[in-house]
Design a protein around this motif. Structure first.
Motif, short mmCIF file in Angstrom:
data_model
loop_
_atom_site.label_atom_id
_atom_site.label_comp_id
_atom_site.label_asym_id
_atom_site.label_seq_id
_atom_site.Cartn_x
_atom_site.Cartn_y
_atom_site.Cartn_z
N PRO A 269 53.05 29.83 8.99
CA PRO A 269 53.87 30.56 8.01
C PRO A 269 54.62 31.74 8.62
CG PRO A 269 51.53 30.94 7.62
CD PRO A 269 51.62 29.83 8.61
N LEU A 270 54.01 32.40 9.62
CA LEU A 270 54.68 33.53 10.27
C LEU A 270 55.86 33.04 11.09
CD1 LEU A 270 54.83 36.51 10.92
CD2 LEU A 270 53.10 36.17 12.71
N LEU A 271 55.72 31.90 11.73
CA LEU A 271 56.82 31.30 12.49
C LEU A 271 57.97 30.98 11.55
CD1 LEU A 271 58.11 30.03 15.00
CD2 LEU A 271 56.76 27.96 14.53
N ALA B 242 61.65 32.74 11.81
CA ALA B 242 62.85 31.93 12.04
C ALA B 242 63.88 32.16 10.93
CB ALA B 242 62.47 30.45 12.12
N GLN B 243 63.41 32.25 9.69
CA GLN B 243 64.33 32.48 8.57
C GLN B 243 65.03 33.83 8.70
OE1 GLN B 243 61.71 31.98 5.18
NE2 GLN B 243 62.27 29.83 4.91
N ALA B 244 64.25 34.86 9.06
CA ALA B 244 64.81 36.20 9.18
C ALA B 244 65.85 36.25 10.31
CB ALA B 244 63.70 37.22 9.44
N GLN C 189 56.35 29.16 20.39
CA GLN C 189 57.65 29.22 19.72
C GLN C 189 57.83 30.59 19.06
OE1 GLN C 189 57.57 25.64 17.15
NE2 GLN C 189 59.50 25.11 18.12
N LEU C 190 56.77 31.06 18.40
CA LEU C 190 56.83 32.37 17.74
C LEU C 190 57.06 33.47 18.75
CD1 LEU C 190 56.54 34.16 15.25
CD2 LEU C 190 54.05 34.09 15.57
N GLN C 191 56.35 33.41 19.86
CA GLN C 191 56.54 34.41 20.92
C GLN C 191 57.99 34.43 21.40
OE1 GLN C 191 53.38 33.18 23.74
NE2 GLN C 191 52.73 35.31 23.70
N GLY C 192 58.54 33.23 21.61
CA GLY C 192 59.92 33.14 22.09
C GLY C 192 60.91 33.73 21.12
N GLY D 95 54.33 43.55 12.36
CA GLY D 95 52.96 43.94 12.10
C GLY D 95 52.05 42.74 11.98
N GLU D 96 52.52 41.69 11.31
CA GLU D 96 51.74 40.46 11.19
C GLU D 96 51.54 39.82 12.56
OE1 GLU D 96 52.75 37.72 8.02
OE2 GLU D 96 54.06 39.23 7.12
#
Length: 275
Positions: free
Chosen positions: A129-131, A135-137, A90-93, A109-110
């Motif tokens: 947390p990075l995901l 998503a928020q950004a 999901q994060l990659q997408g 960077g993270e």
């Protein structure tokens, strides 16, 4: 530990092959390409697979403690990887769909650190947390760009609808002109309720595309008005006033005189639209 059951009547040769195949599968699932850790070495399994009959059984017995330990560790690691990979995907997408969004600069960077240091299975689970932050950004950036487009569209449309030329057109003509200029879509609404919906919205119209569409509204509405004028007054002329830098009252007066002369000359041949 490997999940292989055996009964007294089973063929030990077949069961040993089944066991080694299962161990290979556990090893494969216990690692992979970054951000996963490298797959564990399975050279000893290959050596056992090359052996046959009692020789293989003896080899399995000699390595039984090691194989039991590996089966437990690899199974646990594989299950952890399987539970975290969906969030990573999901994060990659989202990172791919949001490429170029300035709000992702710090998070990039993270993201790269997770890949380069192969941290997917880290105890602290850095992905969730990075995901969430990603998503928020992206949701914030996409919403802002979309709302700005809708605001500018409404502003330019209100100006168009107040124009005398536009009011003289038939409703069907107005609809057709807006469609021809690609202005029949006021922006609608965005479904950003889930991360998957956010990704799809970004892929359909990225943040940069909304900004480009907003920047093009002025020229597109101007073009619509020109087309409206053509429909109503075939002889209408489009005049663009000359540009320049004026520093004194005298220069302003001189510039106005030139423009007046040009406009009066044009009026002799029909109506004029200044653009």
């Amino acid at each position: 530990e490997a999940g292989i059951s055996i009964r007294p009547s089973d063929d030990l040769g077949l069961k040993s092959a089944e066991f080694l195949a299962r161990m290979d599968e556990l090893a494969k699932n216990a690692g992979g390409e970054p951000p996963l850790q490298p797959r564990p070495s399975t050279g000893h399994l290959a050596e056992l697979e090359a052996r046959h009959g009692n020789d293989r059984l003896k080899g399995l017995l000699d390595l039984s403690d090691r194989l039991k330990k590996e089966a437990v560790e690899w199974k646990k690691t594989g299950e952890l990887a399987a539970s975290r990979l969906p969030s990573w995907q999901q994060l990659q997408g989202l990172m791919l769909a949001g490429a170029g969004v300035s709000d992702l600069a710090e998070l990039d960077g993270e993201y790269k650190a997770v890949v380069e240091k192969r941290l997917l299975l880290d105890k602290g689970d850095p992905v969730v947390p990075l995901l969430k932050k990603t998503a928020q950004a992206l949701r914030s950036s996409l919403t802002a760009a979309h709302q700005e487009y809708k605001r500018l569209y409404a502003e330019r449309l209100a100006g168009l609808e107040a124009n005398d030329l536009w009011l003289r057109l038939k409703p069907a003509q107005r609809t057709q002109l807006l469609a021809q200029a690609g202005l029949d879509n006021r922006g609608g609404s965005l479904d950003l309720g889930t991360d998957e919906a956010l990704r799809q919205a970004l892929e359909q119209t990225p943040v940069a595309a909304w900004k480009d569409k907003a920047a093009a509204l002025s020229s597109r509405f101007d073009a619509v008005l020109r087309e409206a004028a053509k429909l109503l007054e075939p002889a209408v002329q489009h005049v663009r006033l000359s540009s320049g830098t004026l520093k004194t009252k005298a220069e302003v007066a001189a510039w106005l005189a030139v423009q007046e002369k040009e406009l009066l000359k044009k009026l002799e041949h029909g109506p004029v639209i200044i653009g």
